[in-house]
Write a protein that holds these residues in place. Structure first.
Motif, PDB file in Angstrom:
ATOM      1  N   SER A  96       0.668  -1.209   0.096  1.00 37.62           N
ATOM      2  CA  SER A  96      -0.078   0.007  -0.001  1.00 37.62           C
ATOM      3  C   SER A  96       0.836   1.280   0.172  1.00 37.62           C
ATOM      4  CB  SER A  96      -0.921  -0.059   1.168  1.00 37.62           C
ATOM      5  OG  SER A  96      -0.207  -0.102   2.297  1.00 37.62           O
ATOM      6  N   GLU A  97       2.209   1.195   0.207  1.00 40.97           N
ATOM      7  CA  GLU A  97       2.977   2.315   0.513  1.00 40.97           C
ATOM      8  C   GLU A  97       4.108   2.235  -0.418  1.00 40.97           C
ATOM      9  OE1 GLU A  97       0.383   4.027   2.964  1.00 40.97           O
ATOM     10  OE2 GLU A  97       2.271   5.023   2.209  1.00 40.97           O
ATOM     11  N   ARG A  98       4.743   3.354  -0.995  1.00 40.50           N
ATOM     12  CA  ARG A  98       5.911   3.318  -1.673  1.00 40.50           C
ATOM     13  C   ARG A  98       7.132   2.971  -0.909  1.00 40.50           C
ATOM     14  NH1 ARG A  98       6.657   3.222  -6.664  1.00 40.50           N
ATOM     15  NH2 ARG A  98       4.509   3.154  -7.154  1.00 40.50           N
ATOM     16  N   THR A  99       7.011   3.279   0.466  1.00 38.95           N
ATOM     17  CA  THR A  99       8.141   2.832   1.259  1.00 38.95           C
ATOM     18  C   THR A  99       8.538   1.264   1.234  1.00 38.95           C
ATOM     19  OG1 THR A  99       6.504   2.621   3.151  1.00 38.95           O
ATOM     20  CG2 THR A  99       7.806   4.648   3.075  1.00 38.95           C
ATOM     21  N   PHE A 100       7.450   0.541   0.803  1.00 38.39           N
ATOM     22  CA  PHE A 100       7.776  -1.015   0.326  1.00 38.39           C
ATOM     23  C   PHE A 100       9.316  -1.108  -0.299  1.00 38.39           C
ATOM     24  CE2 PHE A 100       6.914  -5.195  -0.760  1.00 38.39           C
ATOM     25  CZ  PHE A 100       7.425  -5.267  -2.322  1.00 38.39           C
ATOM     26  N   THR A 101       9.457  -0.045  -1.368  1.00 41.81           N
ATOM     27  CA  THR A 101      10.795  -0.193  -1.851  1.00 41.81           C
ATOM     28  C   THR A 101      11.958  -0.358  -1.302  1.00 41.81           C
ATOM     29  OG1 THR A 101      10.714   2.263  -2.437  1.00 41.81           O
ATOM     30  CG2 THR A 101       9.355   0.701  -3.935  1.00 41.81           C
ATOM     31  N   ASN A 102      11.983   0.317   0.120  1.00 44.25           N
ATOM     32  CA  ASN A 102      13.155   0.546   0.835  1.00 44.25           C
ATOM     33  C   ASN A 102      13.359  -0.656   1.992  1.00 44.25           C
ATOM     34  OD1 ASN A 102      13.361   3.217  -0.262  1.00 44.25           O
ATOM     35  ND2 ASN A 102      12.180   4.031   1.339  1.00 44.25           N
ATOM     36  N   TYR A 103      12.384  -1.584   1.873  1.00 42.01           N
ATOM     37  CA  TYR A 103      12.358  -2.785   2.896  1.00 42.01           C
ATOM     38  C   TYR A 103      12.659  -4.111   2.325  1.00 42.01           C
ATOM     39  CZ  TYR A 103       9.782   0.634   5.486  1.00 42.01           C
ATOM     40  OH  TYR A 103       9.239   2.013   6.229  1.00 42.01           O
ATOM     41  N   PRO A 104      13.440  -4.954   2.956  1.00 41.59           N
ATOM     42  CA  PRO A 104      13.503  -6.396   2.661  1.00 41.59           C
ATOM     43  C   PRO A 104      12.030  -7.110   2.342  1.00 41.59           C
ATOM     44  CG  PRO A 104      14.844  -5.961   4.442  1.00 41.59           C
ATOM     45  CD  PRO A 104      13.963  -4.569   4.407  1.00 41.59           C
ATOM     46  N   LEU A 105      12.021  -7.901   1.495  1.00 36.64           N
ATOM     47  CA  LEU A 105      10.681  -8.692   1.385  1.00 36.64           C
ATOM     48  C   LEU A 105      10.668 -10.155   1.559  1.00 36.64           C
ATOM     49  CD1 LEU A 105       7.829  -9.197  -0.070  1.00 36.64           C
ATOM     50  CD2 LEU A 105       9.057  -9.462  -2.114  1.00 36.64           C
ATOM     51  N   GLY A 106       9.931 -10.761   2.336  1.00 35.85           N
ATOM     52  CA  GLY A 106      10.260 -11.787   2.781  1.00 35.85           C
ATOM     53  C   GLY A 106       8.812 -13.006   2.618  1.00 35.85           C
ATOM     54  N   TRP A 107       8.933 -14.079   2.329  1.00 40.73           N
ATOM     55  CA  TRP A 107       7.707 -15.000   2.135  1.00 40.73           C
ATOM     56  C   TRP A 107       7.776 -16.124   3.207  1.00 40.73           C
ATOM     57  CZ3 TRP A 107       3.530 -14.483  -0.691  1.00 40.73           C
ATOM     58  CH2 TRP A 107       3.523 -13.697  -1.873  1.00 40.73           C
ATOM     59  N   PHE A 108       6.816 -16.324   3.802  1.00 44.65           N
ATOM     60  CA  PHE A 108       6.883 -17.443   4.764  1.00 44.65           C
ATOM     61  C   PHE A 108       5.557 -18.242   4.485  1.00 44.65           C
ATOM     62  CE2 PHE A 108       9.883 -15.808   8.254  1.00 44.65           C
ATOM     63  CZ  PHE A 108      10.132 -14.728   7.515  1.00 44.65           C
ATOM     64  N   ARG A 109       5.492 -19.385   5.113  1.00 45.83           N
ATOM     65  CA  ARG A 109       4.376 -20.329   5.077  1.00 45.83           C
ATOM     66  C   ARG A 109       4.021 -20.696   6.202  1.00 45.83           C
ATOM     67  NH1 ARG A 109       6.902 -24.674   0.986  1.00 45.83           N
ATOM     68  NH2 ARG A 109       8.299 -25.842   2.343  1.00 45.83           N
TER      69      ARG A 109
ATOM     70  N   SER B 291      17.097  -3.791  -2.588  1.00 43.47           N
ATOM     71  CA  SER B 291      17.412  -3.730  -3.996  1.00 43.47           C
ATOM     72  C   SER B 291      17.432  -4.912  -4.936  1.00 43.47           C
ATOM     73  CB  SER B 291      19.002  -3.295  -4.109  1.00 43.47           C
ATOM     74  OG  SER B 291      19.787  -4.599  -3.764  1.00 43.47           O
ATOM     75  N   ALA B 292      16.765  -6.148  -4.330  1.00 37.11           N
ATOM     76  CA  ALA B 292      16.733  -7.261  -5.047  1.00 37.11           C
ATOM     77  C   ALA B 292      18.145  -7.805  -5.505  1.00 37.11           C
ATOM     78  CB  ALA B 292      15.931  -7.029  -6.380  1.00 37.11           C
TER      79      ALA B 292
ATOM     80  N   THR C 278      11.389 -19.204  -6.646  1.00 41.60           N
ATOM     81  CA  THR C 278      12.120 -17.872  -7.082  1.00 41.60           C
ATOM     82  C   THR C 278      11.235 -16.487  -6.476  1.00 41.60           C
ATOM     83  OG1 THR C 278      12.747 -18.865  -9.182  1.00 41.60           O
ATOM     84  CG2 THR C 278      13.168 -16.505  -8.872  1.00 41.60           C
ATOM     85  N   ILE C 279      12.099 -15.801  -5.801  1.00 36.59           N
ATOM     86  CA  ILE C 279      11.522 -14.642  -5.183  1.00 36.59           C
ATOM     87  C   ILE C 279      11.842 -13.580  -5.945  1.00 36.59           C
ATOM     88  CG2 ILE C 279      13.466 -14.148  -3.672  1.00 36.59           C
ATOM     89  CD1 ILE C 279      11.318 -13.038  -1.795  1.00 36.59           C
ATOM     90  N   SER C 280      10.905 -12.507  -6.325  1.00 41.74           N
ATOM     91  CA  SER C 280      11.320 -11.305  -7.101  1.00 41.74           C
ATOM     92  C   SER C 280      10.487 -10.100  -6.616  1.00 41.74           C
ATOM     93  CB  SER C 280      11.079 -11.603  -8.798  1.00 41.74           C
ATOM     94  OG  SER C 280       9.576 -11.940  -8.947  1.00 41.74           O
ATOM     95  N   ARG C 281      10.659  -9.063  -6.966  1.00 42.83           N
ATOM     96  CA  ARG C 281      10.004  -8.138  -6.653  1.00 42.83           C
ATOM     97  C   ARG C 281      10.188  -6.685  -7.936  1.00 42.83           C
ATOM     98  NH1 ARG C 281      12.495  -5.834  -1.383  1.00 42.83           N
ATOM     99  NH2 ARG C 281      10.882  -4.009  -1.550  1.00 42.83           N
ATOM    100  N   ASP C 282       8.939  -6.236  -8.137  1.00 43.77           N
ATOM    101  CA  ASP C 282       9.098  -5.044  -9.073  1.00 43.77           C
ATOM    102  C   ASP C 282       8.633  -3.771  -8.098  1.00 43.77           C
ATOM    103  OD1 ASP C 282       8.101  -3.166 -10.804  1.00 43.77           O
ATOM    104  OD2 ASP C 282       7.226  -4.625 -12.337  1.00 43.77           O
ATOM    105  N   ASN C 283       9.610  -2.902  -7.878  1.00 43.03           N
ATOM    106  CA  ASN C 283       9.502  -1.780  -6.895  1.00 43.03           C
ATOM    107  C   ASN C 283       8.849  -0.854  -7.767  1.00 43.03           C
ATOM    108  OD1 ASN C 283      10.598  -2.978  -4.588  1.00 43.03           O
ATOM    109  ND2 ASN C 283      12.845  -1.761  -5.009  1.00 43.03           N
ATOM    110  N   ALA C 284       8.579  -0.814  -9.146  1.00 38.61           N
ATOM    111  CA  ALA C 284       7.676   0.291  -9.788  1.00 38.61           C
ATOM    112  C   ALA C 284       6.330   0.200  -9.423  1.00 38.61           C
ATOM    113  CB  ALA C 284       8.158   0.256 -11.361  1.00 38.61           C
ATOM    114  N   LYS C 285       6.168  -1.181  -9.419  1.00 33.77           N
ATOM    115  CA  LYS C 285       4.563  -1.888  -9.005  1.00 33.77           C
ATOM    116  C   LYS C 285       4.384  -1.957  -7.332  1.00 33.77           C
ATOM    117  CE  LYS C 285       4.061  -3.923 -13.808  1.00 33.77           C
ATOM    118  NZ  LYS C 285       3.765  -4.949 -14.292  1.00 33.77           N
TER     119      LYS C 285
END
Length: 131
Positions: free
Chosen positions: A25-38, A54-55, A69-76
């Motif tokens: 919801s926030e563009r600050t997402f682009t500054n943070y690590p992203l994790g996936w858990f289950r 930074s990916a 494979t984990i990935s991110r699109d910071n523009a989106k």
């Protein structure tokens, strides 16, 4: 606080593929690590994969390495988890999460793997692998 919404879960046969997404919801997402858990029924959150802001850096659990494979699109402001060669033991609710770095870790290649290092979580999306 970043709100995260996962999507893309579903039922898939063993050996199949699925991609789950996580929209922030926030563009600050682009500054943070992203994790996936289950989390499987009756079990704790299990680390799956994580990526630096930074990916450039990633980590995977041994159980999914080579298949996910984990990935991110910071523009989106969106994160992804591509899951291939799925197995019945991959069945779980999948959660994405972001971690707010301390000043010393901001814009560094920090890739947290412990659930208690993450601050904001999505609601989860169910992935079921069954024939």
């Amino acid at each position: 606080q970043v709100q995260l919404v996962e999507s893309g879960g579903g039922l898939v046969q063993p050996g199949g593929s699925l991609r789950v997404s996580c929209v922030a919801s926030e563009r600050t997402f682009t500054n943070y690590p992203l994790g996936w858990f289950r989390q499987a029924p009756g079990q704790d959150h299990e680390f799956v994969a994580a990526m630096s802001w930074s990916a450039a850096s990633t980590k995977y659990s041994d159980s999914v390495k080579g298949r996910f494979t984990i990935s991110r699109d910071n523009a989106k402001i969106t994160g992804y988890l591509q899951m291939n060669s799925l197995k019945p033991e991959d069945t779980a609710v999948y959660y994405c999460a972001t971690a707010v770095p301390s000043t010393s870790r901001l814009f560094r290649e920090w890739v947290p793997t412990a659930s208690n290092e993450y601050d904001d979580w999505g609601q989860g999306t169910q992935v079921t692998v069954s024939s």
